[in-house]
Design an enzyme around this catalytic site. Structure first.
Site, mmCIF file in Angstrom:
data_model
loop_
_atom_site.group_PDB
_atom_site.id
_atom_site.type_symbol
_atom_site.label_atom_id
_atom_site.label_comp_id
_atom_site.label_asym_id
_atom_site.label_seq_id
_atom_site.Cartn_x
_atom_site.Cartn_y
_atom_site.Cartn_z
ATOM 1 N N ASN A 47 0.909 -1.214 -0.004
ATOM 2 C CA ASN A 47 0.101 0.083 0.070
ATOM 3 C C ASN A 47 0.974 1.343 0.105
ATOM 4 O O ASN A 47 2.137 1.273 0.455
ATOM 5 C CB ASN A 47 -0.967 -0.070 1.145
ATOM 6 N N GLU A 51 0.408 5.073 0.743
ATOM 7 C CA GLU A 51 -0.655 6.359 1.322
ATOM 8 C C GLU A 51 -0.151 7.589 0.875
ATOM 9 O O GLU A 51 1.016 7.763 0.291
ATOM 10 C CB GLU A 51 -0.844 6.085 2.675
ATOM 11 N N CYS A 60 -4.066 0.576 -2.694
ATOM 12 C CA CYS A 60 -4.012 -0.820 -1.890
ATOM 13 C C CYS A 60 -2.800 -1.663 -2.340
ATOM 14 O O CYS A 60 -2.335 -1.398 -3.478
ATOM 15 C CB CYS A 60 -5.264 -1.630 -2.040
ATOM 16 N N GLU A 89 -2.834 -4.652 -3.067
ATOM 17 C CA GLU A 89 -3.209 -5.798 -4.235
ATOM 18 C C GLU A 89 -2.951 -5.044 -5.561
ATOM 19 O O GLU A 89 -2.796 -5.673 -6.460
ATOM 20 C CB GLU A 89 -4.623 -6.357 -3.838
ATOM 21 N N CYS A 100 -9.736 -5.556 -0.080
ATOM 22 C CA CYS A 100 -11.128 -4.775 -0.043
ATOM 23 C C CYS A 100 -11.914 -4.880 -1.209
ATOM 24 O O CYS A 100 -11.743 -5.599 -2.111
ATOM 25 C CB CYS A 100 -10.577 -3.227 0.104
ATOM 26 N N CYS A 156 -10.379 -3.899 -4.511
ATOM 27 C CA CYS A 156 -9.402 -4.759 -5.129
ATOM 28 C C CYS A 156 -10.062 -6.009 -5.596
ATOM 29 O O CYS A 156 -9.647 -6.684 -6.629
ATOM 30 C CB CYS A 156 -8.175 -5.061 -4.277
HETATM 31 N N1 THU Z 1 -5.279 -1.569 2.162
HETATM 32 C C1 THU Z 1 -4.666 -2.496 1.081
HETATM 33 O O1 THU Z 1 -3.526 -2.190 0.779
HETATM 34 N N2 THU Z 1 -5.379 -3.394 0.735
HETATM 35 C C2 THU Z 1 -6.664 -3.747 0.998
HETATM 36 O O2 THU Z 1 -7.320 -4.824 0.487
HETATM 37 C C3 THU Z 1 -7.258 -2.984 2.169
HETATM 38 C C4 THU Z 1 -6.805 -1.669 2.804
HETATM 39 C C5 THU Z 1 -4.544 -0.503 2.753
HETATM 40 C C6 THU Z 1 -5.212 0.742 2.490
HETATM 41 C C7 THU Z 1 -4.548 1.697 3.403
HETATM 42 O O3 THU Z 1 -3.279 2.246 3.105
HETATM 43 C C8 THU Z 1 -4.349 0.603 4.654
HETATM 44 O O4 THU Z 1 -4.753 -0.418 4.015
HETATM 45 C C9 THU Z 1 -5.449 0.802 5.825
HETATM 46 O O5 THU Z 1 -6.758 0.800 5.183
#
Ligand code: THU
Length: 156
Positions: A61, A63, A72, A74, A111, A114
């Site tokens: 991820n 941010e 994300c 994935e 999520c 993804c």
């Molecule tokens: N996140 C992912 O990388 N993948 C997911 O499937 C769900 C959430 C990340 C997004 C954010 O940077 C952190 O997790 C917290 O939500």
């Protein structure tokens, strides 16, 4: 009104029960959690995809101070595959996550956005994705995104 039920099948495995190549993919996803950029949530997600040519690509991820810009793990891995090997099918994806206490004990689940990206990957390459959701306690092994995303949106 008719009632329909959709059920989901997946396997719950110990890490030693996975094939060597699946274990390697999970290890790659775990190592990606260590380089994820998550200064806001402090929730570090790692992903790894395996392509039909044997190439393994990582994602994690990313941010942003403007939260909506974040990406994300994935999709960062899936899009890296699409950007670098557009003509090679993605066959597997592994996901792991860590928070301040370390790697999560229960498998981390992707999520909805993804999942939709995984639906597209399957339709793009015409094959089901082998999905590994890692937790230190056990790993969920799921064959095909429809088990995680039934009734997905599709234009074809
Ligand atoms: N996140 C992912 O990388 N993948 C997911 O499937 C769900 C959430 C990340 C997004 C954010 O940077 C952190 O997790 C917290 O939500």
């Amino acid at each position: 009104m008719e009632v329909k039920t959709i059920s989901t099948t997946f396997h719950v495995a110990n890490i030693e029960e996975l094939s060597e190549e699946d274990r390697m993919l999970v290890e790659k996803a775990i190592s990606q959690t260590e380089i994820s950029y998550a200064p806001y949530s402090h929730f570090h997600v790692g992903a790894a995809v395996r392509l039909d040519n044997g190439v393994v690509l990582g994602g994690c991820n990313q941010e942003n101070a403007a939260f909506g810009v974040s990406m994300c793990a994935e999709r960062s891995a899936l899009f890296a595959a699409g950007a670098n090997y557009p003509d090679v099918a993605v066959n597997s994806v592994a996901i792991a996550a860590r928070d301040a206490s370390g790697l999560l004990a229960e498998p981390v689940s992707p999520c909805g956005v993804c999942r939709q990206a995984m639906v597209e990957t399957e339709s793009r390459y015409g094959k089901p994705l082998h999905i590994l959701l890692y937790g230190t306690r056990h790993t969920f092994v799921i064959n095909g995104i429809s088990s995680l995303m039934p009734l997905a949106f599709s234009t074809f």
